[in-house]
Design a protein around this motif. Structure first.
Motif, PDB file in Angstrom:
ATOM      1  N   ALA A 243       5.657  27.719  15.608  1.00 52.00           N
ATOM      2  CA  ALA A 243       6.998  27.182  15.860  1.00 52.00           C
ATOM      3  C   ALA A 243       7.273  26.081  14.839  1.00 52.00           C
ATOM      4  N   PRO A 244       8.432  26.130  14.179  1.00 48.66           N
ATOM      5  CA  PRO A 244       8.690  25.147  13.123  1.00 48.66           C
ATOM      6  C   PRO A 244       8.972  23.733  13.625  1.00 48.66           C
ATOM      7  N   ASP A 245       9.258  23.551  14.927  1.00 52.74           N
ATOM      8  CA  ASP A 245       9.701  22.238  15.391  1.00 52.74           C
ATOM      9  C   ASP A 245       8.640  21.156  15.221  1.00 52.74           C
ATOM     10  N   ARG A 246       7.357  21.453  15.443  1.00 51.12           N
ATOM     11  CA  ARG A 246       6.310  20.443  15.258  1.00 51.12           C
ATOM     12  C   ARG A 246       6.184  20.054  13.794  1.00 51.12           C
ATOM     13  N   ILE A 247       6.312  21.055  12.911  1.00 52.75           N
ATOM     14  CA  ILE A 247       6.219  20.774  11.476  1.00 52.75           C
ATOM     15  C   ILE A 247       7.451  19.988  11.030  1.00 52.75           C
ATOM     16  N   THR A 248       8.623  20.372  11.529  1.00 49.10           N
ATOM     17  CA  THR A 248       9.846  19.643  11.180  1.00 49.10           C
ATOM     18  C   THR A 248       9.756  18.194  11.635  1.00 49.10           C
ATOM     19  N   SER A 249       9.209  17.959  12.818  1.00 48.33           N
ATOM     20  CA  SER A 249       9.100  16.606  13.360  1.00 48.33           C
ATOM     21  C   SER A 249       8.226  15.713  12.474  1.00 48.33           C
ATOM     22  N   ILE A 250       7.063  16.215  12.072  1.00 57.28           N
ATOM     23  CA  ILE A 250       6.179  15.396  11.238  1.00 57.28           C
ATOM     24  C   ILE A 250       6.755  15.228   9.834  1.00 57.28           C
ATOM     25  N   THR A 251       7.441  16.259   9.338  1.00 59.54           N
ATOM     26  CA  THR A 251       8.087  16.160   8.028  1.00 59.54           C
ATOM     27  C   THR A 251       9.149  15.069   8.048  1.00 59.54           C
ATOM     28  N   ASN A 252       9.959  15.047   9.098  1.00 54.35           N
ATOM     29  CA  ASN A 252      11.002  14.018   9.222  1.00 54.35           C
ATOM     30  C   ASN A 252      10.390  12.621   9.286  1.00 54.35           C
ATOM     31  N   GLN A 253       9.261  12.500   9.975  1.00 58.71           N
ATOM     32  CA  GLN A 253       8.579  11.202  10.076  1.00 58.71           C
ATOM     33  C   GLN A 253       8.150  10.726   8.682  1.00 58.71           C
ATOM     34  N   VAL A 254       7.563  11.630   7.905  1.00 61.41           N
ATOM     35  CA  VAL A 254       7.110  11.277   6.552  1.00 61.41           C
ATOM     36  C   VAL A 254       8.306  10.936   5.659  1.00 61.41           C
TER      37      VAL A 254
ATOM     38  N   LEU B 178      10.925   9.471   6.451  1.00 62.83           N
ATOM     39  CA  LEU B 178      11.371   8.098   6.719  1.00 62.83           C
ATOM     40  C   LEU B 178      10.672   7.110   5.793  1.00 62.83           C
ATOM     41  N   TRP B 179       9.468   7.469   5.337  1.00 62.46           N
ATOM     42  CA  TRP B 179       8.748   6.652   4.352  1.00 62.46           C
ATOM     43  C   TRP B 179       9.250   6.919   2.931  1.00 62.46           C
ATOM     44  N   LYS B 180      10.181   7.907   2.795  1.00 58.25           N
ATOM     45  CA  LYS B 180      10.689   8.320   1.481  1.00 58.25           C
ATOM     46  C   LYS B 180       9.574   8.899   0.603  1.00 58.25           C
ATOM     47  N   LYS B 181       8.731   9.710   1.246  1.00 59.19           N
ATOM     48  CA  LYS B 181       7.633  10.365   0.536  1.00 59.19           C
ATOM     49  C   LYS B 181       7.720  11.879   0.741  1.00 59.19           C
TER      50      LYS B 181
ATOM     51  N   THR C 124       0.833  -1.201   0.000  1.00 63.39           N
ATOM     52  CA  THR C 124       0.000   0.000   0.000  1.00 63.39           C
ATOM     53  C   THR C 124       0.868   1.251   0.000  1.00 63.39           C
ATOM     54  N   LEU C 125       1.958   1.238   0.779  1.00 57.67           N
ATOM     55  CA  LEU C 125       2.854   2.397   0.820  1.00 57.67           C
ATOM     56  C   LEU C 125       3.416   2.701  -0.565  1.00 57.67           C
ATOM     57  N   ALA C 126       3.620   1.686  -1.374  1.00 57.66           N
ATOM     58  CA  ALA C 126       4.109   1.894  -2.742  1.00 57.66           C
ATOM     59  C   ALA C 126       3.086   2.646  -3.598  1.00 57.66           C
TER      60      ALA C 126
ATOM     61  N   VAL D 262       1.353   5.157  -2.383  1.00 56.75           N
ATOM     62  CA  VAL D 262       1.294   6.518  -1.832  1.00 56.75           C
ATOM     63  C   VAL D 262       2.332   7.372  -2.548  1.00 56.75           C
ATOM     64  N   ALA D 263       1.867   8.436  -3.212  1.00 63.09           N
ATOM     65  CA  ALA D 263       2.775   9.324  -3.949  1.00 63.09           C
ATOM     66  C   ALA D 263       3.276  10.456  -3.077  1.00 63.09           C
ATOM     67  N   MET D 264       2.459  10.896  -2.124  1.00 62.56           N
ATOM     68  CA  MET D 264       2.832  11.968  -1.208  1.00 62.56           C
ATOM     69  C   MET D 264       1.990  11.812   0.044  1.00 62.56           C
ATOM     70  N   VAL D 265       2.370  12.536   1.081  1.00 59.46           N
ATOM     71  CA  VAL D 265       1.634  12.490   2.345  1.00 59.46           C
ATOM     72  C   VAL D 265       1.247  13.921   2.697  1.00 59.46           C
ATOM     73  N   SER D 266       0.013  14.119   3.130  1.00 60.01           N
ATOM     74  CA  SER D 266      -0.504  15.459   3.416  1.00 60.01           C
ATOM     75  C   SER D 266      -1.231  15.487   4.755  1.00 60.01           C
ATOM     76  N   ASP D 267      -1.306  16.683   5.311  1.00 64.00           N
ATOM     77  CA  ASP D 267      -2.086  16.883   6.525  1.00 64.00           C
ATOM     78  C   ASP D 267      -2.468  18.351   6.626  1.00 64.00           C
TER      79      ASP D 267
END
Length: 195
Positions: free
Chosen positions: A139-150, A152-155, A118-120, A122-127
């Motif tokens: 504050a950019p830290d919350r956005i940076t944290s979720i961006t880094n998480q995404v 990790l999926w290489k998306k 299923t991850l294959a 997924v072309a992008m991840v949004s929220d």
């Protein structure tokens, strides 16, 4: 009436504004004009995000059926320069995504769980931007944290609903967000050229 209309709400539907007239035909015309490429730049490609507003499963089946007639324009397994179709909005059940043709991809969410197949798809991840920008200024830290998480999926990651101004563009850029939503295309382009 068995057609895809382009509008944000049912009240905004204009019978002249169909998916075919506004997107499919202009894209196929560009490919035909540029010898199988979307532009004179042979390396340029793009994605078409289709935000389905209702009846996701039914709409996806019809869209898959209609687009299968245009593989050289919309299927990157046939043409690496084809336009990538990404489904957002009412995307149907996640466990059904792997059953759609190779040219149909999906807009994922950071809180959803995916197996590798299923991850294959997924072309992008949004929220939603407002979930992460809870202070003024944000504050950019919350956005940076979720961006880094995404990442990790290489998306690539996108936040919708952000203010459409230079302050927000800078915040998103600094936080590593990959895709910026804007209605101010030229102004945003100039901003990123300078910064």
């Amino acid at each position: 009436n068995d057609k895809f209309f382009v509008a944000h709400t049912i009240n905004e539907i204009d019978s002249q504004k169909t998916l075919e007239s506004l997107y499919i035909r202009p894209i196929t015309t560009l490919f035909d004009k540029n010898s199988g490429k979307v532009s004179e730049d042979k390396n340029y490609t793009f994605s078409l995000v289709i935000d389905i507003k209702n009846r996701g499963t039914e709409s996806l089946k019809k869209l898959s059926y209609e687009l299968q007639s245009f593989p050289k324009y919309f299927d990157r397994t046939v043409n690496p320069r084809a336009v990538q179709i990404i489904i957002s909005g009412d995307r149907g059940p996640i466990d059904s995504w792997k059953n759609y043709p190779s040219f149909i991809y999906f807009d994922g969410r950071p809180f959803e769980k995916y197996d590798s197949v299923t991850l294959a798809k997924v072309a992008m991840v949004s929220d939603n931007y407002t979930k992460y920008a809870t202070s003024v200024p944000p504050a950019p830290d919350r956005i940076t944290s979720i961006t880094n998480q995404v990442h990790l999926w290489k998306k690539p990651f996108r936040l919708w609903g952000a203010p459409d101004n230079e302050q927000a563009w800078r915040l998103l850029k600094d936080a590593g967000v990959d895709i910026i939503n804007t209605d101010k295309v030229e102004e945003c382009h100039k901003f990123f050229e300078k910064n």
